[in-house]
Design an enzyme around this catalytic site. Structure first.
Site, PDB file in Angstrom:
ATOM      1  CG  ASP A  11       2.234 -11.023   4.577  1.00  0.00           C
ATOM      2  OD1 ASP A  11       1.132 -10.478   4.379  1.00  0.00           O
ATOM      3  OD2 ASP A  11       2.735 -11.847   3.801  1.00  0.00           O
ATOM      4  CB  ILE A  51      -0.908  -0.037   1.254  1.00  0.00           C
ATOM      5  CG1 ILE A  51      -1.908  -1.193   1.158  1.00  0.00           C
ATOM      6  CG2 ILE A  51      -1.611   1.288   1.485  1.00  0.00           C
ATOM      7  CD1 ILE A  51      -2.983  -1.048   0.082  1.00  0.00           C
ATOM      8  CG  HIS A  89      -0.748 -14.092   5.488  1.00  0.00           C
ATOM      9  ND1 HIS A  89      -0.293 -13.798   4.213  1.00  0.00           N
ATOM     10  CD2 HIS A  89      -0.059 -15.184   5.889  1.00  0.00           C
ATOM     11  CE1 HIS A  89       0.629 -14.684   3.876  1.00  0.00           C
ATOM     12  NE2 HIS A  89       0.794 -15.536   4.874  1.00  0.00           N
ATOM     13  CD  GLU A 138      -8.306 -16.491   4.570  1.00  0.00           C
ATOM     14  OE1 GLU A 138      -8.579 -15.410   4.034  1.00  0.00           O
ATOM     15  OE2 GLU A 138      -7.627 -17.367   4.002  1.00  0.00           O
TER      16      GLU A 138
HETATM   17  C1  GRF Z   1      -7.427 -14.872   1.207  1.00  0.00           C
HETATM   18  O1  GRF Z   1      -6.911 -16.157   1.322  1.00  0.00           O
HETATM   19  C2  GRF Z   1      -6.644 -13.911   2.062  1.00  0.00           C
HETATM   20  O2  GRF Z   1      -6.096 -14.506   3.193  1.00  0.00           O
HETATM   21  C3  GRF Z   1      -5.554 -13.447   1.138  1.00  0.00           C
HETATM   22  O3  GRF Z   1      -6.150 -13.378  -0.129  1.00  0.00           O
HETATM   23  C4  GRF Z   1      -7.239 -14.296  -0.192  1.00  0.00           C
HETATM   24  C5  GRF Z   1      -8.441 -13.527  -0.637  1.00  0.00           C
HETATM   25  O4  GRF Z   1      -9.542 -14.374  -0.829  1.00  0.00           O
HETATM   26  N1  GRF Z   1      -5.004 -12.190   1.576  1.00  0.00           N
HETATM   27  P1  GRF Z   1     -10.975 -13.769  -1.099  1.00  0.00           P
HETATM   28  O5  GRF Z   1     -10.850 -12.925  -2.366  1.00  0.00           O
HETATM   29  O6  GRF Z   1     -11.351 -12.949   0.071  1.00  0.00           O
HETATM   30  O7  GRF Z   1     -11.871 -14.943  -1.307  1.00  0.00           O
END
Ligand code: GRF
Length: 193
Positions: free
Chosen positions: A144, A87, A103, A173
């Site tokens: 990260d 960014i 991540h 996630e």
């Molecule tokens: C996810 O696995 C996230 O951890 C990584 O990029 C991927 C994005 O997936 N930063 P989505 O587009 O949200 O399905």
């Protein structure tokens, strides 16, 4: 009401974006997604955002236009969801502790430049890890490396393929991103720092 901007990548599916939008719409998060930003017109996640009734914009001069766009829309919190590049510095400085990324592994392991998508899960399995998961962290000027806000874990099973592990981590996630934003909202305003 806290105003969130979600920044998606050019190739991402937008599943984390969708989870955040839904949690806001359901009132699970006391926030509203004011803006979804993408770096290219054909980003699949932008189409998903529009179908969900979101205001979705493409920034052709992404780095040069980003800060102005965020300020113009009075954004409080930025959530990166599938955006893979660094960014711009002016945004990192202005949104210090107000920008999150997710991540698909337990940072600080298995992160850094080039560690994205299936490569992360391949590396976790190759290293013989028994536990993986995901990390929501603040965004800094390095890949990260910002402070961790929340992690959630899952098992790596004996016969996991990278795809199987990726699927297990992805469902984690969505929950983790929502819980992390909740945590951020509880401790708001980080803006006082
Ligand atoms: C996810 O696995 C996230 O951890 C990584 O990029 C991927 C994005 O997936 N930063 P989505 O587009 O949200 O399905």
């Amino acid at each position: 009401m806290t105003k969130i901007a979600i920044i998606v990548g050019s190739k991402g599916r937008g599943s984390n974006m969708r989870a955040i939008i839904k949690a806001c719409q359901a009132g699970e998060l006391e926030a509203a997604v004011a803006l979804v930003i993408g770096p290219s017109r054909d980003a699949p996640a932008l189409q998903v955002a529009r179908e969900m009734g979101m205001h979705a914009v493409v920034l052709d001069q992404f780095d040069a236009q980003l800060l102005g766009t965020l300020v113009e829309h009075k954004i409080d919190l930025i959530c990166l969801a599938g955006y893979m590049r660094l960014i711009p510095e002016d945004v990192v400085e202005t949104f210090h502790y107000r920008m999150l990324n997710i991540h698909p592994a337990l940072l600080p392991k298995f992160g850094g430049k080039g560690m994205w998508g299936m490569k992360v899960h391949e590396a976790v399995i190759a290293a013989g890890e028994l536990i993986s998961g995901c990390t929501v962290h603040f965004v800094s000027d390095r890949y990260d490396e910002g402070a961790t806000l929340l992690q959630k874990t899952c098992h790596v099973l004996p016969h996991d393929t990278p795809e199987m592990l990726a699927g297990r981590v992805l469902s984690l996630e969505h929950r983790c991103y929502i819980d992390a934003i909740k945590l951020w909202l509880e401790r708001n305003p980080y803006t006082d720092r």
